[in-house]
Design a protein around this motif. Structure first.
Motif, PDB file in Angstrom:
ATOM      1  N   PRO A 261     -12.090 -56.140 -78.810  1.00  0.00           N
ATOM      2  CA  PRO A 261     -11.558 -55.847 -80.145  1.00  0.00           C
ATOM      3  C   PRO A 261     -12.557 -55.058 -80.991  1.00  0.00           C
ATOM      4  O   PRO A 261     -13.747 -55.004 -80.693  1.00  0.00           O
ATOM      5  CB  PRO A 261     -11.321 -57.239 -80.736  1.00  0.00           C
ATOM      6  CG  PRO A 261     -12.284 -58.123 -80.016  1.00  0.00           C
ATOM      7  CD  PRO A 261     -12.389 -57.570 -78.625  1.00  0.00           C
ATOM      8  N   GLY A 262     -12.029 -54.451 -82.043  1.00  0.00           N
ATOM      9  CA  GLY A 262     -12.882 -53.776 -83.010  1.00  0.00           C
ATOM     10  C   GLY A 262     -13.034 -52.289 -82.811  1.00  0.00           C
ATOM     11  O   GLY A 262     -13.804 -51.652 -83.533  1.00  0.00           O
ATOM     12  N   PHE A 263     -12.306 -51.705 -81.860  1.00  0.00           N
ATOM     13  CA  PHE A 263     -12.395 -50.260 -81.619  1.00  0.00           C
ATOM     14  C   PHE A 263     -11.191 -49.555 -82.225  1.00  0.00           C
ATOM     15  O   PHE A 263     -10.051 -49.982 -82.054  1.00  0.00           O
ATOM     16  CB  PHE A 263     -12.463 -49.963 -80.118  1.00  0.00           C
ATOM     17  CG  PHE A 263     -13.798 -50.277 -79.500  1.00  0.00           C
ATOM     18  CD1 PHE A 263     -14.738 -49.278 -79.319  1.00  0.00           C
ATOM     19  CD2 PHE A 263     -14.113 -51.573 -79.130  1.00  0.00           C
ATOM     20  CE1 PHE A 263     -15.980 -49.567 -78.740  1.00  0.00           C
ATOM     21  CE2 PHE A 263     -15.345 -51.873 -78.560  1.00  0.00           C
ATOM     22  CZ  PHE A 263     -16.280 -50.870 -78.370  1.00  0.00           C
ATOM     23  N   THR A 264     -11.463 -48.441 -82.923  1.00  0.00           N
ATOM     24  CA  THR A 264     -10.434 -47.618 -83.544  1.00  0.00           C
ATOM     25  C   THR A 264     -10.594 -46.190 -83.037  1.00  0.00           C
ATOM     26  O   THR A 264     -11.715 -45.757 -82.743  1.00  0.00           O
ATOM     27  CB  THR A 264     -10.565 -47.642 -85.080  1.00  0.00           C
ATOM     28  OG1 THR A 264     -10.489 -48.983 -85.543  1.00  0.00           O
ATOM     29  CG2 THR A 264      -9.478 -46.809 -85.743  1.00  0.00           C
ATOM     30  N   HIS A 265      -9.485 -45.455 -82.933  1.00  0.00           N
ATOM     31  CA  HIS A 265      -9.530 -44.074 -82.467  1.00  0.00           C
ATOM     32  C   HIS A 265      -8.789 -43.168 -83.441  1.00  0.00           C
ATOM     33  O   HIS A 265      -7.715 -43.524 -83.930  1.00  0.00           O
ATOM     34  CB  HIS A 265      -8.892 -43.945 -81.079  1.00  0.00           C
ATOM     35  CG  HIS A 265      -9.533 -44.829 -80.053  1.00  0.00           C
ATOM     36  ND1 HIS A 265      -9.080 -46.104 -79.790  1.00  0.00           N
ATOM     37  CD2 HIS A 265     -10.593 -44.625 -79.238  1.00  0.00           C
ATOM     38  CE1 HIS A 265      -9.840 -46.646 -78.849  1.00  0.00           C
ATOM     39  NE2 HIS A 265     -10.755 -45.772 -78.499  1.00  0.00           N
ATOM     40  N   THR A 266      -9.366 -42.006 -83.700  1.00  0.00           N
ATOM     41  CA  THR A 266      -8.707 -40.977 -84.505  1.00  0.00           C
ATOM     42  C   THR A 266      -8.807 -39.649 -83.752  1.00  0.00           C
ATOM     43  O   THR A 266      -9.586 -39.520 -82.807  1.00  0.00           O
ATOM     44  CB  THR A 266      -9.343 -40.837 -85.901  1.00  0.00           C
ATOM     45  OG1 THR A 266     -10.718 -40.446 -85.769  1.00  0.00           O
ATOM     46  CG2 THR A 266      -9.250 -42.147 -86.673  1.00  0.00           C
ATOM     47  N   PRO A 267      -8.036 -38.629 -84.167  1.00  0.00           N
ATOM     48  CA  PRO A 267      -8.056 -37.350 -83.453  1.00  0.00           C
ATOM     49  C   PRO A 267      -9.426 -36.663 -83.531  1.00  0.00           C
ATOM     50  O   PRO A 267     -10.075 -36.637 -84.579  1.00  0.00           O
ATOM     51  CB  PRO A 267      -6.983 -36.521 -84.165  1.00  0.00           C
ATOM     52  CG  PRO A 267      -6.079 -37.530 -84.785  1.00  0.00           C
ATOM     53  CD  PRO A 267      -6.972 -38.666 -85.192  1.00  0.00           C
ATOM     54  N   TYR A 268      -9.837 -36.110 -82.420  1.00  0.00           N
ATOM     55  CA  TYR A 268     -11.079 -35.331 -82.336  1.00  0.00           C
ATOM     56  C   TYR A 268     -10.960 -34.101 -83.221  1.00  0.00           C
ATOM     57  O   TYR A 268      -9.927 -33.445 -83.286  1.00  0.00           O
ATOM     58  CB  TYR A 268     -11.280 -34.928 -80.879  1.00  0.00           C
ATOM     59  CG  TYR A 268     -12.617 -34.337 -80.510  1.00  0.00           C
ATOM     60  CD1 TYR A 268     -13.758 -35.126 -80.443  1.00  0.00           C
ATOM     61  CD2 TYR A 268     -12.735 -32.986 -80.164  1.00  0.00           C
ATOM     62  CE1 TYR A 268     -14.979 -34.611 -80.034  1.00  0.00           C
ATOM     63  CE2 TYR A 268     -13.951 -32.446 -79.753  1.00  0.00           C
ATOM     64  CZ  TYR A 268     -15.075 -33.254 -79.697  1.00  0.00           C
ATOM     65  OH  TYR A 268     -16.284 -32.718 -79.290  1.00  0.00           O
ATOM     66  N   ASN A 269     -12.015 -33.803 -83.949  1.00  0.00           N
ATOM     67  CA  ASN A 269     -12.113 -32.635 -84.839  1.00  0.00           C
ATOM     68  C   ASN A 269     -11.229 -32.736 -86.084  1.00  0.00           C
ATOM     69  O   ASN A 269     -11.065 -31.745 -86.795  1.00  0.00           O
ATOM     70  CB  ASN A 269     -11.804 -31.333 -84.091  1.00  0.00           C
ATOM     71  CG  ASN A 269     -13.034 -30.776 -83.382  1.00  0.00           C
ATOM     72  OD1 ASN A 269     -14.165 -31.057 -83.772  1.00  0.00           O
ATOM     73  ND2 ASN A 269     -12.820 -29.986 -82.345  1.00  0.00           N
ATOM     74  N   ASN A 270     -10.670 -33.916 -86.362  1.00  0.00           N
ATOM     75  CA  ASN A 270      -9.892 -34.115 -87.588  1.00  0.00           C
ATOM     76  C   ASN A 270     -10.805 -34.769 -88.620  1.00  0.00           C
ATOM     77  O   ASN A 270     -11.036 -35.980 -88.592  1.00  0.00           O
ATOM     78  CB  ASN A 270      -8.670 -34.982 -87.315  1.00  0.00           C
ATOM     79  CG  ASN A 270      -7.731 -35.066 -88.500  1.00  0.00           C
ATOM     80  OD1 ASN A 270      -8.163 -35.216 -89.643  1.00  0.00           O
ATOM     81  ND2 ASN A 270      -6.437 -34.980 -88.234  1.00  0.00           N
ATOM     82  N   VAL A 271     -11.331 -33.967 -89.529  1.00  0.00           N
ATOM     83  CA  VAL A 271     -12.318 -34.453 -90.503  1.00  0.00           C
ATOM     84  C   VAL A 271     -11.724 -35.519 -91.413  1.00  0.00           C
ATOM     85  O   VAL A 271     -12.329 -36.579 -91.626  1.00  0.00           O
ATOM     86  CB  VAL A 271     -12.876 -33.269 -91.320  1.00  0.00           C
ATOM     87  CG1 VAL A 271     -13.746 -33.782 -92.476  1.00  0.00           C
ATOM     88  CG2 VAL A 271     -13.678 -32.334 -90.430  1.00  0.00           C
ATOM     89  N   ALA A 272     -10.552 -35.271 -91.953  1.00  0.00           N
ATOM     90  CA  ALA A 272      -9.956 -36.205 -92.906  1.00  0.00           C
ATOM     91  C   ALA A 272      -9.696 -37.567 -92.272  1.00  0.00           C
ATOM     92  O   ALA A 272      -9.973 -38.619 -92.861  1.00  0.00           O
ATOM     93  CB  ALA A 272      -8.660 -35.620 -93.470  1.00  0.00           C
ATOM     94  N   ALA A 273      -9.157 -37.566 -91.044  1.00  0.00           N
ATOM     95  CA  ALA A 273      -8.869 -38.835 -90.379  1.00  0.00           C
ATOM     96  C   ALA A 273     -10.145 -39.602 -90.090  1.00  0.00           C
ATOM     97  O   ALA A 273     -10.198 -40.838 -90.238  1.00  0.00           O
ATOM     98  CB  ALA A 273      -8.099 -38.572 -89.093  1.00  0.00           C
ATOM     99  N   ALA A 274     -11.193 -38.910 -89.667  1.00  0.00           N
ATOM    100  CA  ALA A 274     -12.461 -39.581 -89.372  1.00  0.00           C
ATOM    101  C   ALA A 274     -13.092 -40.153 -90.645  1.00  0.00           C
ATOM    102  O   ALA A 274     -13.580 -41.292 -90.647  1.00  0.00           O
ATOM    103  CB  ALA A 274     -13.417 -38.603 -88.709  1.00  0.00           C
ATOM    104  N   GLU A 275     -13.069 -39.369 -91.704  1.00  0.00           N
ATOM    105  CA  GLU A 275     -13.650 -39.858 -92.958  1.00  0.00           C
ATOM    106  C   GLU A 275     -12.933 -41.105 -93.453  1.00  0.00           C
ATOM    107  O   GLU A 275     -13.564 -42.052 -93.944  1.00  0.00           O
ATOM    108  CB  GLU A 275     -13.601 -38.755 -94.014  1.00  0.00           C
ATOM    109  CG  GLU A 275     -14.593 -37.630 -93.760  1.00  0.00           C
ATOM    110  CD  GLU A 275     -14.529 -36.557 -94.824  1.00  0.00           C
ATOM    111  OE1 GLU A 275     -15.555 -35.897 -95.048  1.00  0.00           O
ATOM    112  OE2 GLU A 275     -13.446 -36.366 -95.432  1.00  0.00           O
ATOM    113  N   ALA A 276     -11.628 -41.141 -93.307  1.00  0.00           N
ATOM    114  CA  ALA A 276     -10.860 -42.301 -93.751  1.00  0.00           C
ATOM    115  C   ALA A 276     -11.108 -43.519 -92.869  1.00  0.00           C
ATOM    116  O   ALA A 276     -11.041 -44.665 -93.341  1.00  0.00           O
ATOM    117  CB  ALA A 276      -9.366 -41.956 -93.759  1.00  0.00           C
TER     118      ALA A 276
END
Length: 504
Positions: A261-276
């Motif tokens: 548990p505790g792992f999250t994934h967001t799209p690679y090279n998506n700045v806004a998603a990573a920052e959030a």
């Protein structure tokens, strides 16, 4: 001796078969003497032979595998767990960028053991060091110091610091976004493991402890804990449970749920998603600056800068997984050195090329992170053994030389340019893009490239796929321009055959 006896018996069988059938492969196996001469020919002589060989026919057809080879494979499969789908050939040895099978056929190797054999197959100096060290000491565990682990750790730290100092004022090589920041990566410690997966597991454990200590020191700031990890789409970090949890690939993950548990994934090279996604509960972000398994995708400078900025803001560690793109693969010592200084990591993991095929992995840590790790927090029986570390020191000393890295950049640029000119332009409906840097080139196809791998192998070229319908070219870093041209010619012929298969 076993492989030599297998080869000799196979050559006799092939010669007899060719004599009976009039096979086009008869010249390959007309005598054991001819076979031995082919085996021990110099790389230049073999390259010249390949250059003269037409690629318009199946020179290495799967159906031509000898009966003895097929019997050997059948016997092996009775005892080996079926986690791999392999073609009907048994590789016996190699030299440089070439490998040979038990039927005496030679293949140009654009896989390098999946980006491992940086100095090529059967490098004489690596063989000499292995022989000498095996006569002295192979293993003694981390209960004691050995004479080579510390030497390699020092070389990794000092080589990285020197490379960072050399490039701190140089412009970024990837895209835009250069910064005036001179806060380069300054590692101080190394942890040795046995593989890339284990290196990533170690880095994740170090980050978990770092986060837990922060929570203990600041319970009001982190009331929900500080143990979450952010990773990204198309990333690949290994197949053990922690590394697998960071790998955003349902095909790899689904059979082994529930994961850590505790792992999250967001799209690679998506700045806004990573920052959030990076928040006060995040202890680490793990990312490949240049993805390998995912399809040879390069991070944008803005993306890595945003990760660094947000990690600083919330007190999280930034882990760069350089298991495939590090240690000279891109023409720099580290892949992140193609980016501005304010993209610097806190930890860097490595493995594949470090000992040219001898299993080893490592984590580079800064002082701030290393200070949080105490005796007993992590360990390994085989990691840091003197055999792997002595070979690793030799490999690093050769890779880090400016002239070696310059050759990687030059030949890699030639390989990429040839792929663009000879493949993308000639087959625009099949090859929709070419990307990468150094000896890490991805060829984007419009459809599943698996048949192309078979077609290329049956013409004498070994290639591998990656995510998103990509063919990945990761040859040994010693590849020459002539060998690059030969590989592209075989790929072009394979694409013609592939295109013909696609036509109704």
């Amino acid at each position: 001796m076993l492989s030599r006896r297998l080869f000799t018996r196979t050559q006799i069988a092939l010669a007899r078969s060719a004599a009976r059938t009039g096979s086009a492969r008869a010249p390959l196996a007309t005598s054991n003497l001819a076979a031995r001469r082919a085996l021990h020919a110099t790389p230049a002589a073999r390259a010249d032979t390949t250059a003269r060989t037409t690629t318009s026919s199946l020179t290495h057809a799967d159906t031509a595998a000898s009966a003895e080879t097929r019997a050997t494979i059948d016997r092996f499969q009775r005892y080996t767990l079926g986690t791999y789908v392999r073609p009907p050939l048994v590789l016996t040895h190699g030299e440089g960028c070439w490998v040979f099978d038990s039927d005496g056929r030679k293949f140009l190797d654009f896989t390098a053991g999946i980006a491992v054999n940086a100095l090529g197959h059967a490098d004489p100096e690596v063989a000499r060091i292995l022989h000498h060290q095996a006569q002295r000491m192979v293993h003694m565990s981390n209960l004691y110091h050995n004479e080579w682990a510390g030497e390699l750790a020092e070389a990794l730290v000092e080589s990285t610091i020197a490379a960072e100092q050399a490039r701190s004022t140089a412009p970024a090589a990837v895209g835009e976004g250069a910064s005036a920041s001179t806060a380069t990566f300054h590692p101080s410690k190394v942890f040795f493991a046995n593989s890339g997966t284990e290196a990533n597991e170690g880095a994740l454990k170090f980050a978990k402890k770092y986060g837990n200590l922060q929570r203990e020191a600041h319970p009001d700031r982190y009331p929900q804990g500080k143990h979450e990890v952010l990773a990204f789409s198309r990333g690949f970090h290994g197949r053990s449970m922690g590394a697998l949890s960071a790998t955003a690939a349902p095909a790899y993950q689904t059979p082994f749920q529930p994961l850590v548990p505790g792992f999250t994934h967001t799209p690679y090279n998506n700045v806004a998603a990573a920052e959030a996604a990076i928040h006060e509960g995040t202890c680490a972000v793990i990312v490949e600056p240049i993805q390998g398994e995912g399809g040879v995708h390069m991070a944008t400078p803005e993306f890595l800068q945003a990760l660094r900025r947000r990690c600083d803001a919330v007190g999280a560690l930034l882990i760069y997984d350089e298991i495939q793109c590090g240690l000279g693969r891109t023409g720099q010592l580290w892949g992140f050195q193609h980016y501005p200084a304010d993209c610097r990591p806190d930890l860097v993991t490595m493995a594949k090329p470090l000992a040219n095929g001898i299993p080893i992995g490592a984590v580079l840590l800064t002082d701030e992170t290393a200070a949080k790790i105490n005796p007993g927090d992590h360990g390994t029986t085989f990691g840091g053994n003197p055999l792997a570390c002595r070979v690793g020191l030799h490999v690093l000393q050769r890779i880090r030389q400016p002239e070696f890295l310059a050759q990687v950049r030059a030949t890699g640029a030639h390989l990429k340019a040839q792929a663009e000119g000879q493949l993308q332009q000639a087959f625009p409906d099949l090859v929709t893009g070419v990307r990468g840097v150094g000896m890490m080139v991805g060829i984007q196809l419009s459809c599943n490239p698996a048949p192309l791998v078979d077609l290329a192998r049956e013409r004498g070229l070994l290639i591998i796929t990656a995510g998103g319908n990509t063919v990945r070219l990761v040859p040994s870093l010693t590849l020459t321009a002539d060998e690059a041209d030969q590989g592209i010619r075989i790929l072009a012929d394979s694409l013609r055959a592939f295109q013909a298969q696609q036509t109704p």
